[in-house]
Enzyme design. Structure first.
Site, PDB file in Angstrom:
ATOM      1  N   HIS A   1      93.938 -41.758  58.399  1.00 57.11           N
ATOM      2  CA  HIS A   1      92.690 -42.285  57.814  1.00 57.11           C
ATOM      3  C   HIS A   1      91.537 -41.275  57.961  1.00 57.11           C
ATOM      4  O   HIS A   1      90.507 -41.568  58.583  1.00 57.11           O
ATOM      5  CB  HIS A   1      92.305 -43.626  58.462  1.00 57.11           C
ATOM      6  CG  HIS A   1      91.335 -44.422  57.639  1.00 57.11           C
ATOM      7  ND1 HIS A   1      91.378 -45.790  57.522  1.00 57.11           N
ATOM      8  CD2 HIS A   1      90.274 -44.032  56.885  1.00 57.11           C
ATOM      9  CE1 HIS A   1      90.386 -46.210  56.749  1.00 57.11           C
ATOM     10  NE2 HIS A   1      89.700 -45.145  56.341  1.00 57.11           N
TER      11      HIS A   1
ATOM     12  N   ARG B   1      93.190 -48.387  50.829  1.00 53.50           N
ATOM     13  CA  ARG B   1      93.475 -49.227  51.987  1.00 53.50           C
ATOM     14  C   ARG B   1      94.969 -49.553  51.975  1.00 53.50           C
ATOM     15  O   ARG B   1      95.560 -49.763  50.900  1.00 53.50           O
ATOM     16  CB  ARG B   1      92.685 -50.538  51.929  1.00 53.50           C
ATOM     17  CG  ARG B   1      91.202 -50.405  52.235  1.00 53.50           C
ATOM     18  CD  ARG B   1      90.927 -50.066  53.702  1.00 53.50           C
ATOM     19  NE  ARG B   1      89.499 -50.021  54.006  1.00 53.50           N
ATOM     20  CZ  ARG B   1      88.771 -48.900  54.022  1.00 53.50           C
ATOM     21  NH1 ARG B   1      89.319 -47.727  53.744  1.00 53.50           N
ATOM     22  NH2 ARG B   1      87.486 -48.949  54.329  1.00 53.50           N
TER      23      ARG B   1
HETATM   24  P1  NDP Z   1      83.210 -48.034  44.543  1.00 54.54           P
HETATM   25  O1  NDP Z   1      82.800 -49.426  44.823  1.00 54.54           O
HETATM   26  O2  NDP Z   1      82.182 -47.049  44.118  1.00 54.54           O
HETATM   27  O3  NDP Z   1      84.360 -48.020  43.442  1.00 54.54           O
HETATM   28  C1  NDP Z   1      85.390 -48.932  43.431  1.00 54.54           C
HETATM   29  C2  NDP Z   1      86.226 -48.736  42.186  1.00 54.54           C
HETATM   30  O4  NDP Z   1      87.383 -49.578  42.295  1.00 54.54           O
HETATM   31  C3  NDP Z   1      85.500 -49.129  40.896  1.00 54.54           C
HETATM   32  O5  NDP Z   1      85.846 -48.256  39.863  1.00 54.54           O
HETATM   33  C4  NDP Z   1      86.045 -50.530  40.630  1.00 54.54           C
HETATM   34  O6  NDP Z   1      86.057 -50.918  39.272  1.00 54.54           O
HETATM   35  C5  NDP Z   1      87.482 -50.341  41.109  1.00 54.54           C
HETATM   36  N1  NDP Z   1      88.105 -51.659  41.331  1.00 54.54           N
HETATM   37  C6  NDP Z   1      87.651 -52.696  42.051  1.00 54.54           C
HETATM   38  N2  NDP Z   1      88.480 -53.754  41.946  1.00 54.54           N
HETATM   39  C7  NDP Z   1      89.490 -53.350  41.131  1.00 54.54           C
HETATM   40  C8  NDP Z   1      90.633 -53.984  40.603  1.00 54.54           C
HETATM   41  N3  NDP Z   1      90.913 -55.279  40.896  1.00 54.54           N
HETATM   42  N4  NDP Z   1      91.443 -53.285  39.770  1.00 54.54           N
HETATM   43  C9  NDP Z   1      91.141 -52.004  39.449  1.00 54.54           C
HETATM   44  N5  NDP Z   1      90.062 -51.333  39.910  1.00 54.54           N
HETATM   45  C10 NDP Z   1      89.251 -52.005  40.742  1.00 54.54           C
HETATM   46  O7  NDP Z   1      83.959 -47.523  45.876  1.00 54.54           O
HETATM   47  P2  NDP Z   1      84.112 -46.026  46.422  1.00 54.54           P
HETATM   48  O8  NDP Z   1      84.588 -45.154  45.324  1.00 54.54           O
HETATM   49  O9  NDP Z   1      82.906 -45.608  47.173  1.00 54.54           O
HETATM   50  O10 NDP Z   1      85.273 -46.266  47.522  1.00 54.54           O
HETATM   51  C11 NDP Z   1      86.524 -46.785  47.134  1.00 54.54           C
HETATM   52  C12 NDP Z   1      87.347 -47.156  48.356  1.00 54.54           C
HETATM   53  O11 NDP Z   1      87.803 -45.994  49.025  1.00 54.54           O
HETATM   54  C13 NDP Z   1      86.617 -47.921  49.459  1.00 54.54           C
HETATM   55  O12 NDP Z   1      86.497 -49.300  49.137  1.00 54.54           O
HETATM   56  C14 NDP Z   1      87.493 -47.691  50.664  1.00 54.54           C
HETATM   57  O13 NDP Z   1      88.470 -48.712  50.773  1.00 54.54           O
HETATM   58  C15 NDP Z   1      88.173 -46.368  50.353  1.00 54.54           C
HETATM   59  N6  NDP Z   1      87.756 -45.294  51.266  1.00 54.54           N
HETATM   60  C16 NDP Z   1      88.713 -44.625  51.977  1.00 54.54           C
HETATM   61  C17 NDP Z   1      88.367 -43.581  52.808  1.00 54.54           C
HETATM   62  C18 NDP Z   1      89.400 -42.798  53.519  1.00 54.54           C
HETATM   63  O14 NDP Z   1      89.058 -41.943  54.332  1.00 54.54           O
HETATM   64  N7  NDP Z   1      90.666 -43.010  53.246  1.00 54.54           N
HETATM   65  C19 NDP Z   1      86.959 -43.188  52.977  1.00 54.54           C
HETATM   66  C20 NDP Z   1      86.042 -43.922  52.163  1.00 54.54           C
HETATM   67  C21 NDP Z   1      86.432 -44.947  51.355  1.00 54.54           C
HETATM   68  P3  NDP Z   1      84.688 -51.071  38.423  1.00 54.54           P
HETATM   69  O15 NDP Z   1      84.322 -49.645  38.063  1.00 54.54           O
HETATM   70  O16 NDP Z   1      85.073 -51.891  37.260  1.00 54.54           O
HETATM   71  O17 NDP Z   1      83.683 -51.717  39.342  1.00 54.54           O
HETATM   72  C1  OXD Z   2      85.354 -45.985  54.553  1.00 54.12           C
HETATM   73  C2  OXD Z   2      86.493 -45.471  55.264  1.00 54.12           C
HETATM   74  O1  OXD Z   2      85.453 -47.038  53.960  1.00 54.12           O
HETATM   75  O2  OXD Z   2      86.312 -44.669  56.184  1.00 54.12           O
HETATM   76  O3  OXD Z   2      84.312 -45.308  54.566  1.00 54.12           O
HETATM   77  O4  OXD Z   2      87.634 -45.808  54.938  1.00 54.12           O
END
Ligand code: NDP
Ligand code: OXD
Length: 312
Positions: free
Chosen positions: A275, A227
């Site tokens: 995005h 993000r």
């Molecule tokens: P998950 O919830 O499966 O994974 C999130 C990861 O981030 C976990 O490993 C978590 O740690 C880590 N995390 C959370 N807070 C922190 C922190 N403060 N410091 C370090 N690491 C942290 O999410 P997804 O993998 O499914 O998706 C991740 C993100 O990708 C989404 O939230 C979204 O914003 C973005 N996204 C972007 C897209 C795009 O097209 N650009 C599409 C889809 C998603 P822990 O393992 O300890 O819980």
């Molecule tokens: C999502 C994204 O969160 O599209 O799925 O960014």
């Protein structure tokens, strides 16, 4: 009367696609698109960035399903941001992991093989072999190693890159050098490419600032597919302008669409996409949501429930 599911999404086409896909999979439900009126008997809702009064108009919801993997659009909603008893579920992979792995591998390989250098040479009609970096020390760092981060990590390992990760909680994963807490500096110190794949939460907002960028090796490269709010734009631009950072690939921004006068559009060290790193595929996503709704109806607890305390 059949139970009702409400679809709310800023894009009318997406509303139609979701309504049709859910209705086809959940024939016992009436699936409607939010029209701004009251939904006094709605049981479930699905969507992206619901309007400010949505939850007042749908007071009987048993759960809300995010039309994406990220839930910051819900966690910052006025009706939910102070904590919510309403269960929120996010998409888990649903066809996004493969796309995200593809996008990130593309950017890493482009940097590792210096395709930008070859493009410049072609423009200059110059035949010249550019040096190949040492793969064993070309560590790729993942800030966030969840559903999507793991897919990226495994795909990168398939090309032989060493992978490090930094997560909120302690993790131990075979073949991945895992860090958390105070391990941030040692994690950053080895990242030749830093990939952001953590959710936007109060803990991750503005995390990529001048101090963090200064901890990366000289000539490191940034990929932000998480993000825009994770990155302090002013500090990133300063690091790019000063040559502290070799470049950045940005898929996400604080304001989307990115305003036409934003410096990122024309910065020589920035590559950007609108995005699209991992796009929501309505078919597999609706199948996943339908499974979760069936679980809830049958008294089972589906996976992917958001913890409002953590914000993801
Ligand atoms: P998950 O919830 O499966 O994974 C999130 C990861 O981030 C976990 O490993 C978590 O740690 C880590 N995390 C959370 N807070 C922190 C922190 N403060 N410091 C370090 N690491 C942290 O999410 P997804 O993998 O499914 O998706 C991740 C993100 O990708 C989404 O939230 C979204 O914003 C973005 N996204 C972007 C897209 C795009 O097209 N650009 C599409 C889809 C998603 P822990 O393992 O300890 O819980
Ligand atoms: C999502 C994204 O969160 O599209 O799925 O960014």
């Amino acid at each position: 009367m059949s139970a009702r599911i409400v679809v709310t999404h800023p894009e009318p086409d997406a509303c139609d696609q979701w309504r049709d896909a859910l209705a086809a999979r959940l024939p016992a439900f009436e699936v409607v698109i939010d029209d701004g009126t009251a939904h006094p008997d709605a049981r479930y809702a699905l969507g992206w960035g619901p309007p400010p009064d949505f939850f007042e108009r749908a007071p009987t919801l048993r759960a809300f399903f995010s039309a994406g993997a990220g839930v910051d659009h819900l966690m910052t909603h006025a009706a939910l941001r102070d904590g919510t008893p309403l269960p929120i579920y996010r998409l888990e992979d649903a066809g996004m992991a493969e796309q995200m792995a593809e996008y990130c591998c593309h950017e890493v390989i482009r940097r590792f093989r210096d395709w930008a250098g070859y493009e410049r040479q072609q423009a200059d009609v110059r035949w010249h072999e550019r040096p190949l970096p040492d793969r064993a020390s070309f560590t790729i760092g993942l800030f966030g190693l969840g559903t999507l981060g793991m897919a990226v990590a495994r795909a990168l390992q398939g090309f032989g890159y060493p992978v490090s990760a930094y997560t909120r909680s302690a993790r131990a994963i075979d073949g991945i050098d895992c860090h958390h807490g105070a391990g941030l500096a040692s994690f950053l110190a080895r990242c030749r490419v830093l990939i952001l794949l953590a959710p936007l939460t109060p803990d991750t907002a503005d995390v990529v600032d001048a101090a963090l960028l200064a901890k990366l090796p000289p000539d490191a490269y940034l990929v932000n597919v998480a993000r825009g709010g994770l990155v302090v734009d002013r500090d990133l631009l300063a690091a790019l302008d000063g040559g502290r950072l070799a470049g950045a690939t940005l898929d996400v921004f604080r304001t989307e669409p990115l305003p036409p006068d934003h410096r990122y559009w024309s910065h020589p060290r920035v590559r950007l996409t609108p995005h699209v790193a991992a796009m929501t595929l309505v078919g597999p996503s609706a199948a996943q949501v339908a499974d979760k709704i069936r679980d809830l109806e049958d008294g089972r607890a589906p996976s992917g429930r958001v913890d409002p305390g953590r914000g993801y």
